[in-house]
Design an enzyme around this catalytic site. Structure first.
Site, PDB file in Angstrom:
ATOM      1  N   PRO A  40      10.813 -13.574   4.863  1.00 24.99           N
ATOM      2  CG  PRO A  40      11.713 -14.186   2.817  1.00 24.99           C
ATOM      3  CD  PRO A  40      12.068 -13.537   4.107  1.00 24.99           C
ATOM      4  CG  ASN A  41       7.011 -16.776   1.951  1.00 18.28           C
ATOM      5  OD1 ASN A  41       6.046 -16.232   1.446  1.00 18.28           O
ATOM      6  ND2 ASN A  41       8.134 -16.982   1.285  1.00 18.28           N
TER       7      ASN A  41
ATOM      8  NE  ARG B 140       6.458 -21.011   4.205  1.00 20.43           N
ATOM      9  CZ  ARG B 140       7.706 -20.713   4.476  1.00 20.43           C
ATOM     10  NH1 ARG B 140       8.019 -20.145   5.638  1.00 20.43           N
ATOM     11  NH2 ARG B 140       8.653 -20.968   3.607  1.00 20.43           N
TER      12      ARG B 140
ATOM     13  CE1 TYR C   5       9.567 -23.881   7.225  1.00 28.75           C
ATOM     14  CE2 TYR C   5       7.844 -24.111   5.582  1.00 28.75           C
ATOM     15  CZ  TYR C   5       9.173 -23.939   5.903  1.00 28.75           C
ATOM     16  OH  TYR C   5      10.123 -23.820   4.911  1.00 28.75           O
TER      17      TYR C   5
ATOM     18  CG  ASN D 192      13.420 -18.095  10.557  1.00 28.55           C
ATOM     19  OD1 ASN D 192      14.034 -18.302   9.505  1.00 28.55           O
ATOM     20  ND2 ASN D 192      12.418 -18.861  10.965  1.00 28.55           N
TER      21      ASN D 192
ATOM     22  CB  ALA E  91      13.554 -17.986   1.072  1.00 26.72           C
TER      23      ALA E  91
ATOM     24  CD  GLU F 296      21.710 -19.412   9.879  1.00 26.85           C
ATOM     25  OE1 GLU F 296      22.949 -19.416  10.080  1.00 26.85           O
ATOM     26  OE2 GLU F 296      21.175 -19.928   8.887  1.00 26.85           O
TER      27      GLU F 296
ATOM     28  CG  HIS G 193      16.857 -21.751   9.839  1.00 29.64           C
ATOM     29  ND1 HIS G 193      16.395 -20.840   8.914  1.00 29.64           N
ATOM     30  CD2 HIS G 193      18.207 -21.617   9.858  1.00 29.64           C
ATOM     31  CE1 HIS G 193      17.420 -20.180   8.399  1.00 29.64           C
ATOM     32  NE2 HIS G 193      18.526 -20.622   8.961  1.00 29.64           N
TER      33      HIS G 193
ATOM     34  NE  ARG H 236      12.609 -28.062   4.612  1.00 29.60           N
ATOM     35  CZ  ARG H 236      11.962 -26.895   4.542  1.00 29.60           C
ATOM     36  NH1 ARG H 236      12.247 -25.929   5.402  1.00 29.60           N
ATOM     37  NH2 ARG H 236      11.044 -26.699   3.616  1.00 29.60           N
TER      38      ARG H 236
HETATM   39  C1  DQA Z   1      13.119 -21.543   7.444  1.00 29.61           C
HETATM   40  C2  DQA Z   1      13.886 -22.458   6.481  1.00 29.61           C
HETATM   41  C3  DQA Z   1      14.086 -21.798   5.123  1.00 29.61           C
HETATM   42  O1  DQA Z   1      14.782 -22.666   4.253  1.00 29.61           O
HETATM   43  C4  DQA Z   1      12.733 -21.491   4.494  1.00 29.61           C
HETATM   44  O2  DQA Z   1      12.917 -20.799   3.277  1.00 29.61           O
HETATM   45  C5  DQA Z   1      11.829 -20.757   5.415  1.00 29.61           C
HETATM   46  C6  DQA Z   1      11.790 -21.110   6.825  1.00 29.61           C
HETATM   47  C7  DQA Z   1      12.802 -22.232   8.779  1.00 29.61           C
HETATM   48  O3  DQA Z   1      12.511 -21.529   9.731  1.00 29.61           O
HETATM   49  O4  DQA Z   1      12.811 -23.466   8.853  1.00 29.61           O
HETATM   50  O5  DQA Z   1      11.037 -19.915   4.969  1.00 29.61           O
HETATM   51  O6  DQA Z   1      13.910 -20.422   7.709  1.00 29.61           O
END
Ligand code: DQA
Length: 146
Positions: A9-10, A17, A22, A73, A76, A97, A99, A106
């Site tokens: 998501p997002n 964003r 990011y 990735n 959240a 995994e 990120h 964080r």
């Molecule tokens: C994320 C880190 C997550 O905590 C966050 O909710 C994201 C992006 C990252 O790529 O740094 O949406 O996965």
């Protein structure tokens, strides 16, 4: 070798964003960069993004037969989704995994990953390069198997 990049998501909002966190690259920019790297290594890559947990679960389930690795990735959902963890374990797919940000540096709630236990390993904190490093990890892991 075939690799699925699954984005949660997002991540469709990357570029606009919170760019101070990011970065300025869009998900398409990242995809183009990964594709270039993958081509050089003869790896077939497919990119997918969804804001829906169930859709991501289905994608993980279906990836098992079709892909050598899923690079995930989960955004959240990383921190909340037992369903995604169960899908990785249940499907038996090899997952990595990733990120963009260093989730350990964080908010406290980002330090916990529900999926980490089900993954080969995790890469975080290198911005868009986390995607390239994830791909490199898959390539090296695959080589070590053969
Ligand atoms: C994320 C880190 C997550 O905590 C966050 O909710 C994201 C992006 C990252 O790529 O740094 O949406 O996965």
């Amino acid at each position: 070798m075939k690799v699925l990049f699954l984005n949660g998501p997002n991540l469709n909002l990357l570029g606009q964003r919170e760019p101070e966190i990011y970065g300025s690259m869009t998900l398409t920019d990242i995809e183009d960069m990964v594709r270039e790297h993958a081509d050089r290594h003869n790896v077939e890559v497919v990119f997918h993004q969804s804001n829906h947990e169930g859709e991501l679960v289905t994608q993980v389930q279906q990836s098992a037969g079709d892909y050598d690795y899923v690079i995930l990735n989960a955004a959240a959902y990383t921190h909340t989704s037992i369903a995604l963890k169960d899908a990785i374990v249940g499907s038996g797919v090899s997952a990595i995994e990733i990120h963009l940000t260093n989730v350990h540096a964080r908010e406290a709630y980002r330090r916990k990953s529900m999926i980490a236990q089900a993954c080969i390993g995790s890469i975080n904190g290198f911005g868009a390069s986390s995607y390239i490093l994830g791909l490199e990890a898959a390539i090296l892991h695959n080589k070590a198997k053969h």
